[in-house]
Motif scaffolding. Sequence first.
Motif, short mmCIF file in Angstrom:
data_model
loop_
_atom_site.label_atom_id
_atom_site.label_comp_id
_atom_site.label_asym_id
_atom_site.label_seq_id
_atom_site.Cartn_x
_atom_site.Cartn_y
_atom_site.Cartn_z
N GLY A 193 4.38 -14.75 -0.31
CA GLY A 193 4.68 -13.71 0.60
C GLY A 193 4.50 -12.34 0.07
N VAL A 194 3.88 -11.52 0.67
CA VAL A 194 3.70 -10.19 0.19
C VAL A 194 4.31 -9.30 1.08
N LEU A 195 5.12 -8.41 0.91
CA LEU A 195 5.59 -7.26 1.79
C LEU A 195 4.71 -6.18 1.47
N LYS A 244 4.94 -6.08 -2.74
CA LYS A 244 5.63 -6.93 -3.48
C LYS A 244 5.42 -8.34 -3.08
N SER A 245 5.28 -8.98 -4.18
CA SER A 245 5.61 -10.59 -3.95
C SER A 245 6.94 -11.06 -3.88
N ASP A 246 7.26 -12.40 -3.51
CA ASP A 246 8.57 -12.75 -3.47
C ASP A 246 9.35 -12.81 -4.86
N TYR A 247 8.13 -12.78 -5.75
CA TYR A 247 8.85 -12.52 -7.30
C TYR A 247 8.51 -11.30 -7.87
N LEU A 248 8.63 -10.27 -7.07
CA LEU A 248 8.52 -8.83 -7.27
C LEU A 248 7.19 -8.39 -8.18
N HIS A 249 5.93 -9.19 -8.21
CA HIS A 249 4.82 -8.78 -8.50
C HIS A 249 4.12 -7.68 -7.59
N SER A 250 3.52 -6.77 -8.36
CA SER A 250 2.71 -6.06 -7.36
C SER A 250 1.32 -6.76 -7.16
N VAL A 251 1.29 -6.90 -5.82
CA VAL A 251 -0.29 -7.76 -5.50
C VAL A 251 -0.94 -6.75 -4.51
N PHE A 252 -2.30 -6.71 -5.12
CA PHE A 252 -3.43 -6.10 -4.29
C PHE A 252 -4.02 -7.05 -3.47
N VAL A 253 -4.34 -6.55 -2.10
CA VAL A 253 -4.89 -7.34 -1.43
C VAL A 253 -5.96 -6.63 -0.35
N SER A 257 4.64 -4.95 6.99
CA SER A 257 4.12 -6.27 7.44
C SER A 257 4.35 -7.29 6.29
N LEU A 258 4.77 -8.57 6.56
CA LEU A 258 5.03 -9.57 5.53
C LEU A 258 4.06 -10.40 5.85
N VAL A 259 3.11 -10.62 4.67
CA VAL A 259 1.79 -11.56 4.97
C VAL A 259 1.90 -12.66 3.82
N LYS A 260 0.97 -13.54 4.12
CA LYS A 260 0.92 -14.66 3.23
C LYS A 260 -0.30 -14.37 2.22
N ALA A 318 -3.95 -9.39 -13.53
CA ALA A 318 -4.29 -8.19 -14.56
C ALA A 318 -2.97 -8.01 -15.47
N SER A 319 -2.73 -6.81 -16.25
CA SER A 319 -1.71 -6.93 -17.20
C SER A 319 -0.24 -6.47 -16.56
N ASN A 320 -0.28 -5.91 -15.53
CA ASN A 320 0.90 -5.77 -14.66
C ASN A 320 0.84 -5.98 -13.21
N SER A 321 -0.19 -6.56 -12.79
CA SER A 321 -0.08 -6.82 -11.27
C SER A 321 -1.17 -8.18 -10.87
N LEU A 322 -1.06 -8.28 -9.61
CA LEU A 322 -1.77 -9.56 -9.28
C LEU A 322 -2.88 -9.20 -8.22
N ALA A 323 -3.61 -10.22 -7.82
CA ALA A 323 -4.66 -9.64 -6.59
C ALA A 323 -4.82 -11.04 -6.04
N GLY A 324 -4.89 -10.96 -4.65
CA GLY A 324 -5.08 -12.09 -3.83
C GLY A 324 -5.87 -11.87 -2.74
N ARG A 325 -6.23 -13.02 -1.80
CA ARG A 325 -6.85 -12.75 -0.58
C ARG A 325 -5.87 -13.40 0.42
N LEU A 326 -5.87 -12.68 1.57
CA LEU A 326 -4.87 -12.84 2.78
C LEU A 326 -5.26 -14.31 3.32
N ILE A 327 -4.32 -14.90 3.67
CA ILE A 327 -4.44 -16.40 4.24
C ILE A 327 -4.33 -16.10 5.71
#
Length: 437
Positions: free
Chosen positions: A384-386, A400-409, A418-421, A428-437
């Motif tokens: 989940g990403v808010l 932010k993900s459930d685990y408090l990682h910064s996520v770029f999407v 909005s809360l998305v999946k 990356a060094s201090n963040s994650l990237a992902g695709r919207l489900i």
Amino acid sequence: MAEPKKLFIKTYGCQMNVYDSARMAEAMGADGYVLTEDQGQADMVLLNTCHIREKAAEKLYSDLGRLKPLKADRPGLKIAVAGCVAQAEGQEIVNRMPLVDLVVGPQTYHRLPAMARGEGPAVLTEFPAEDKFDHLPQTRNTRRAPTAFLTVQEGCDKFCAFCVVPYTRGAEVSRPVERILAEARDLVSRGVRELTLLGQNVNGWHGLGPDGREWQFGRLIRAVAEIDGLDRIRYTTSHPNDMADDLIAAHRDEPKLMPYLHLPVQSGSDRVLKAMNRKHDAADYLRLIERIREARPDILLTSDFIVGFPGETEQDHQDTLRLIETVGYGMAYSFKYSPRPGTPAAGRDEVAPEVADRRLQELQALLTTQQKAAQQGMLGRRVGVLIEKKGREAGQMIGKSDYLHSVFVEAPEAAIGSLVKVEITESASNSLAGRLI
């Protein structure tokens, strides 16, 4: 109508100060002030200070020095200092920097509007008998960001040898359940979907419930989770000695409580922990970690470490590295010891700076390796990403993900709040990237 006065606030340090700054802004707002991001246009500049980091007072005086030309050009400008450095330094701030008009401690900032009007003393750093939360104005019906802090507990009775909190924030005080829930409901009604419950020793909270009996922290989390419209709960900062059974069970049972826990240990050496007055040893901490992970196997753990505490030997340092290897942290904050005036450790013989520097580099290298491994372990997972704000690129959102990682999407249609999946695709060094489900 008179033009409203403008208030500029600079906030140093912890999340509690972020919350306090917001409450001071509300208090001053009830007195006719509006926030500004332009210091040069402000009628009042408020510096809300933190005393945890090294040379906190020197940083304050440096910032005040930079305000001298602004004060000279605009003699009517009020300059106020709040927070923990204000509490520790008090009148000395005005003595050293006469341009300062007001000094207010963290337990008396509800009196700031009256002080700004010239009513009462210009320096106020006492620990009053009244609860400041009783005297702060009701929050205004303005829209809020999707995440917010909510103070539930202040002060600390642990008296760790390195820490100034008991002296600047006072003894532990827990807010009553009904007041916490009322503030939480108000925040949710204004758009907040994630609350972080704050306290210097937050899991030691034991406030009075509506039945007149003391509740434990796990029960409070369950009550907050019942608020409609609230999706996520976090809390910080905790002490290992106050991770009670009901709180561990809440991590197992309450889906709104996120799988993330910041649990400072400071050192892996029993000898150093005793010198720090931590009242637990490494084995206690490791057993606690096992219980927490048994309750919530996917939980991401973070911590704090102090390197080079007075008397720390090379063996003590190796014990700390061994504990880090055993636990496996998702992230941690680490600092070289620096004395705080008035604390028990301040007069002790310090570790040679070059030795402390080398140990800090070794410790941080290990923690960085663990952080990278934790983030790599997120690849392919759906979380989940808010959504909190827009990214720099077109269509990009950040949350932010459930685990408090910064996520770029890439989510051009996703609204802030909005809360998305999201499926995680890059680290990356201090963040994650992902695709919207």
